[in-house]
Design an enzyme around this catalytic site. Structure first.
Site, PDB file in Angstrom:
ATOM      1  N   GLN A  69      17.630   4.246 -11.380  1.00 40.21           N
ATOM      2  CA  GLN A  69      17.171   3.433 -12.496  1.00 40.21           C
ATOM      3  C   GLN A  69      18.137   3.076 -13.284  1.00 40.21           C
ATOM      4  OE1 GLN A  69      14.680   5.644 -15.539  1.00 40.21           O
ATOM      5  NE2 GLN A  69      13.151   4.419 -14.507  1.00 40.21           N
ATOM      6  N   TYR A  93      13.055   1.312 -22.898  1.00 43.87           N
ATOM      7  CA  TYR A  93      14.021   1.798 -23.968  1.00 43.87           C
ATOM      8  C   TYR A  93      14.317   0.302 -24.742  1.00 43.87           C
ATOM      9  CZ  TYR A  93      13.580   6.639 -23.039  1.00 43.87           C
ATOM     10  OH  TYR A  93      13.111   7.810 -22.914  1.00 43.87           O
ATOM     11  N   GLY A 138       6.018  12.586 -10.483  1.00 45.32           N
ATOM     12  CA  GLY A 138       7.235  12.968 -11.395  1.00 45.32           C
ATOM     13  C   GLY A 138       7.112  14.387 -11.478  1.00 45.32           C
ATOM     14  N   ARG A 139       6.355  15.089 -12.203  1.00 46.03           N
ATOM     15  CA  ARG A 139       6.522  16.600 -12.493  1.00 46.03           C
ATOM     16  C   ARG A 139       6.253  17.161 -11.067  1.00 46.03           C
ATOM     17  NH1 ARG A 139       2.779  16.758 -17.449  1.00 46.03           N
ATOM     18  NH2 ARG A 139       2.319  14.976 -16.213  1.00 46.03           N
TER      19      ARG A 139
END
Ligand SMILES: Cc1cc2nc3c(=O)[nH]c(=O)nc-3n(C[C@H](O)[C@H](O)[C@H](O)COP(=O)(O)O)c2cc1C
Length: 362
Positions: free
Chosen positions: A104, A187, A319-320
């Site tokens: 990424q 971002y 994810g988590r």
């Protein structure tokens, strides 16, 4: 043949030219701040990603394309030879265990936290507007607690140079043996797409087309390296992370997706929506995609599987669950219980709460 509620997640998928995924269970990018202070990946990171090689695909944590684009001191970079050589060890650890991994690539823009270092790295952004809320404190892995500062606005001529940095990171990723790159449009790219962080009056600001221009320049520079099969992009339409506001979201992302579709198929398009299950915007934007779609929005495994079975998505992002369950695919397949994340060790460095989560007992 009996079908469990998650069977669709275990149908293989071919991505791009030749990448065959044994399942649809993707480990999505998660910052874990275990790199060296100069952004070089560590042996611990190779161990961590290697442990998770059963994923259909691993997406690495956010990795900066430049020094000024970094956020945390111990977040990784991909702009030096040292970075690339160290990332190669991570890639090898995953490939040796039969996995696949994409890098990424990101630039954090005004969310740079490194301006109070002995050698300050001041942030850049579309406009000189700090992350709102000057009292907002940053506490993760930096020498002292600091608020965000006002960034310097990029000159018009500098914006294509950022795209060139993304391309440079992509060339290094190819050298390191990555199976592809994922552009993080959450971002600096998101700041350009937004209407509160981007007040530009040049060709990068104002209309949806102008606000999407920087994203497309990055995409074009990155796809020029190894073609669209090697490239994915993560979009977060309308998400307010880091105090971003977007008006005309559907127009802006619709234009972006139409332009992407006009260029051909990417490896996949990754959508993050905190309200994925009910989002009308997701369902409308999804119609404009050519090629595979990865959905990410904290759904239960069976709900992701239903989206894959219905053809709404091709890949499901976890994810988590991957932090605490390195063997997540086999746990889902066997309906085994999932371990919980220890939030206290997410960003502290070291192996505890990073490489110490066990696989389920056989
Ligand atoms: C510890 C942590 C770090 C994250 N860092 C990143 C990151 O570096 N890049 C990114 O695109 N998303 C990041 N995210 C967002 C996740 O990729 C994902 O979109 C989100 O966590 C929802 O998935 P989940 O509910 O399955 O955890 C992070 C999430 C967590 C929990």
């Amino acid at each position: 043949m009996s079908r469990t509620p998650v069977s669709s997640l275990f149908e293989p998928l071919k991505l791009g030219g030749s990448l065959v995924l044994p399942n649809r269970i993707v480990m999505v990018g998660m910052t874990r701040t275990r790199a060296a202070a100069d952004g070089t990946p560590t042996a611990l990171m190779a161990e961590y990603y290697g442990q998770r090689a059963d994923a259909g695909l691993i997406i690495t944590e956010s990795t900066s394309v430049s020094a000024v684009g970094r956020s945390f001191l111990t977040g990784p970079g991909m702009y030096t030879t040292e970075h690339a050589l160290a990332w190669k060890k991570v890639v090898d650890a995953v490939h040796e265990r039969g996995g696949r991994i994409v890098l990424q690539i990101n630039h954090v823009g005004r969310v740079n936290n490194l301006q109070y270092l002995p050698h300050p790295i001041p942030p850049v952004a579309p406009s000189p507007i700090a992350v709102p809320g000057t009292s907002r404190q940053i506490v993760i892995n930096i020498p002292r607690v600091t608020p965000y500062v006002e960034p310097r606005a990029l000159e018009t001529e500098e914006v294509p140079l950022i795209a060139a940095e993304f391309a440079h990171a992509t060339r290094l990723a190819a050298f390191a043996g990555f199976d592809g790159v994922e552009i993080h449009a959450g971002y600096l790219i998101h700041q350009f797409l937004s209407t509160n962080a981007n007040k530009r009056t040049d060709r990068y600001g104002g209309s949806p087309e102008n606000r999407a221009r920087m994203a497309l320049e990055v995409l074009d520079a990155v796809t020029a390296v190894k073609g669209p099969d090697y490239v994915a992009i993560k979009l977060t339409p309308g998400w307010t992370n880091n105090e971003i506001e977007e008006e005309q979201v559907e127009d802006t992302y619709g234009h972006l997706l139409d332009e992407i579709a006009a260029r051909g198929r990417l490896m996949f398009i990754h959508f993050y929506f905190p309200d994925l299950a009910t989002s009308g915007l997701f369902r409308s934007l999804r119609q404009r995609v050519r090629g595979p779609v990865l959905v990410d929005g904290s759904l239960a495994p069976a709900d992701y599987a239903a989206m894959v079975a219905a053809g709404e998505a091709d890949l499901a992002g976890f994810g988590r669950a991957f932090i605490a369950n390195p063997d997540l695919p086999s746990r889902l397949q066997g309906s085994l219980p999932l371990a919980d994340v220890d939030y206290g060790t997410l960003y502290v460095g070291g192996s505890e709460g990073y490489t110490t989560y066990p696989r389920a007992a056989a």
